[in-house]
Design an enzyme around this catalytic site. Structure first.
Site, PDB file in Angstrom:
ATOM      1  CB  CYS A  67      -0.915  -0.004   1.222  1.00 46.93           C
ATOM      2  SG  CYS A  67      -2.026   1.415   1.261  1.00 46.93           S
ATOM      3  CB  CYS A  71      -1.595   3.961   8.089  1.00 49.42           C
ATOM      4  SG  CYS A  71      -2.684   4.569   6.772  1.00 49.42           S
ATOM      5  CB  CYS A  74      -0.833  -0.020   8.293  1.00 51.14           C
ATOM      6  SG  CYS A  74      -1.569  -1.293   7.230  1.00 51.14           S
ATOM      7  CB  CYS A 111     -15.271  -7.616   6.859  1.00 53.10           C
ATOM      8  SG  CYS A 111     -14.581  -5.973   6.556  1.00 53.10           S
ATOM      9  CB  CYS A 142     -18.413  -5.547   5.827  1.00 53.96           C
ATOM     10  SG  CYS A 142     -17.568  -4.052   6.390  1.00 53.96           S
ATOM     11  CB  CYS A 202     -18.367  -0.676   9.426  1.00 58.01           C
ATOM     12  SG  CYS A 202     -17.195  -1.482  10.542  1.00 58.01           S
ATOM     13  NE  ARG A 274     -17.193  -6.195  14.048  1.00 57.41           N
ATOM     14  CZ  ARG A 274     -17.597  -5.377  13.073  1.00 57.41           C
ATOM     15  NH1 ARG A 274     -16.762  -4.540  12.525  1.00 57.41           N
ATOM     16  NH2 ARG A 274     -18.833  -5.423  12.641  1.00 57.41           N
TER      17      ARG A 274
END
Ligand code: SAM
Ligand code: DTB
Ligand code: SF4
Length: 345
Positions: A67, A71, A74, A111, A142, A202, A274
């Protein structure tokens, strides 16, 4: 939530989607004695949900690693050396097989996550096929694919997507310490596009990244003030991954994590809160406290996206020990102490 319960717990009665939570009022909740906070959260929880029911959602990484974003938490960011290899988009058959397995294990939501800044070109068409296929198995769908335009959100909705996961991640004033390749407003814009397309939202965040308690409160205030607030609120505990800038951060006191769950429950009474990434490190007692604080959903399955989750068998044993049961296929039971209906989520 009935007005009488708000009187009981000392909060003002408001309609679910119309309350504005000031940062101060959310911070005050964090400051309550622990037992008082959990008592209030449990009352709110019981007013809207069957108290011993938990939703099981299984994650599947449809596109792992590589990616371009930065972040700091991550493992999938290409710029950090975490050992996560960049892969291609998973073939449709692999996604269907994973969803069938998740369903056979008792999950009701599937998801699909992609390590993208945003979907490009033909990506959406391919994800549309995955969504339709998973939906046809009778599961809730999701996806979390990064930023979305209005058109992309609509295309996903047209394919039968139920929820879109896009997290605010942290408080606006701490955000720049964690991510520099996109801004908070980009996230709010995507959430708007998702809502406008008729998808359920979400949206949650991560705690344990070195933020202050006030900043945790500010994240919850941001979430609770979305209008309407999200149907699902994942609260992640930072999974520290070697190679990421946040590896080696001061660990968060687990009781502070429990407080965050409780405050999310009180401020977003109808949301499914969650207990998300990072619970493997908590052990059973802290997880039990999270359920007491109003968590009623977990990620279920041995893997999150790239890191480990508690084994499914261990989760089943924990739920059994606590006298809890998974949400049945088909969604909400609607059962709760006060007889008011529950909101899907
Ligand atoms: N790339 C898309 C995006 O960022 O929107 C979707 C996938 S991304 C992995 C989804 C979410 O996973 C992030 O927003 C973050 O909240 C959570 N996450 C990622 N790494 C994490 C970690 N190490 N610990 C806890 N949560 C994490
Ligand atoms: C969310 O809030 N947490 C999930 C899901 N949404 C996509 C992701 C957690 C990822 C944890 C790190 C990993 O396994 O790569
Ligand atoms: Fe990329 Fe999402 Fe990871 Fe950020 S959280 S680096 S956008 S995969």
């Amino acid at each position: 939530m009935t007005a009488s319960i708000y009187r009981t717990i000392g909060l003002k009665p408001v309609s679910a989607n119309a309350q504005t939570w000031t940062e101060e009022s959310v911070a005050e909740l964090f400051e309550l004695p622990f037992n008082d906070l959990l008592y209030r959260a449990q009352q709110v929880h019981r007013a809207h949900f069957a108290p011993n029911e938990v939703e099981l959602a299984t994650l599947f990484s449809i596109k792992t690693g590589g990616c371009p974003e930065d972040c700091a938490y991550c493992p999938q960011a290409a710029r950090y050396h975490t050992g996560v290899e960049a892969g291609k988009l998973a073939p449709l058959e692999q996604v269907i097989a994973a969803a069938k397995q998740a369903k056979a294990n008792g999950a009701t939501r599937f998801c699909m996550g992609a390590a993208w800044r945003e979907p490009q070109g033909r990506d959406i068409g391919k994800v549309q096929m995955m969504v339709s296929a998973v939906k046809s198995l009778g599961m809730e769908t999701c996806a979390t694919l990064g930023m979305l335009s209005s058109e992309q959100a609509q295309q996903l909705r047209d394919a039968g997507l139920d929820y879109y996961n896009h997290n605010l991640d942290t408080a606006p004033e701490f955000y720049g310490e964690i991510i520099t390749t996109r801004v908070y407003q980009d996230r709010l814009d995507t959430l708007d596009h998702v809502r406008q397309a008729g998808l359920k939202v979400c949206c949650g965040g991560i705690v344990g990244m070195g933020e202050s308690r006030q900043q945790r409160a500010n994240l919850v205030a941001q979430l609770a003030n979305l209008d309407p607030y999200p149907e699902s609120v994942p609260i992640n505990h930072l999974v520290q991954v070697p190679g990421t800038p946040l590896n080696g951060s001061e660990p968060l006191d687990p009781l502070e994590f429990v407080r965050t769950i409780a405050v999310a429950r009180i401020t977003m009474p109808l949301a499914r809160v969650r207990l998300s990434a990072g619970r493997r490190e908590f052990g059973e007692a802290v997880q039990a406290l999270c359920f007491l604080a109003g968590a009623n959903s977990i990620f279920y399955g041995d893997k999150l996206l790239t890191t480990c989750n508690p084994e499914a068998a261990a989760d089943r044993a924990l739920l059994s020990k606590l006298g809890m049961h998974p949400l049945a296929e088909g969604g909400e039971s609607g059962a709760c102490d006060c007889g008011t209906s529950t909101r899907a989520g």
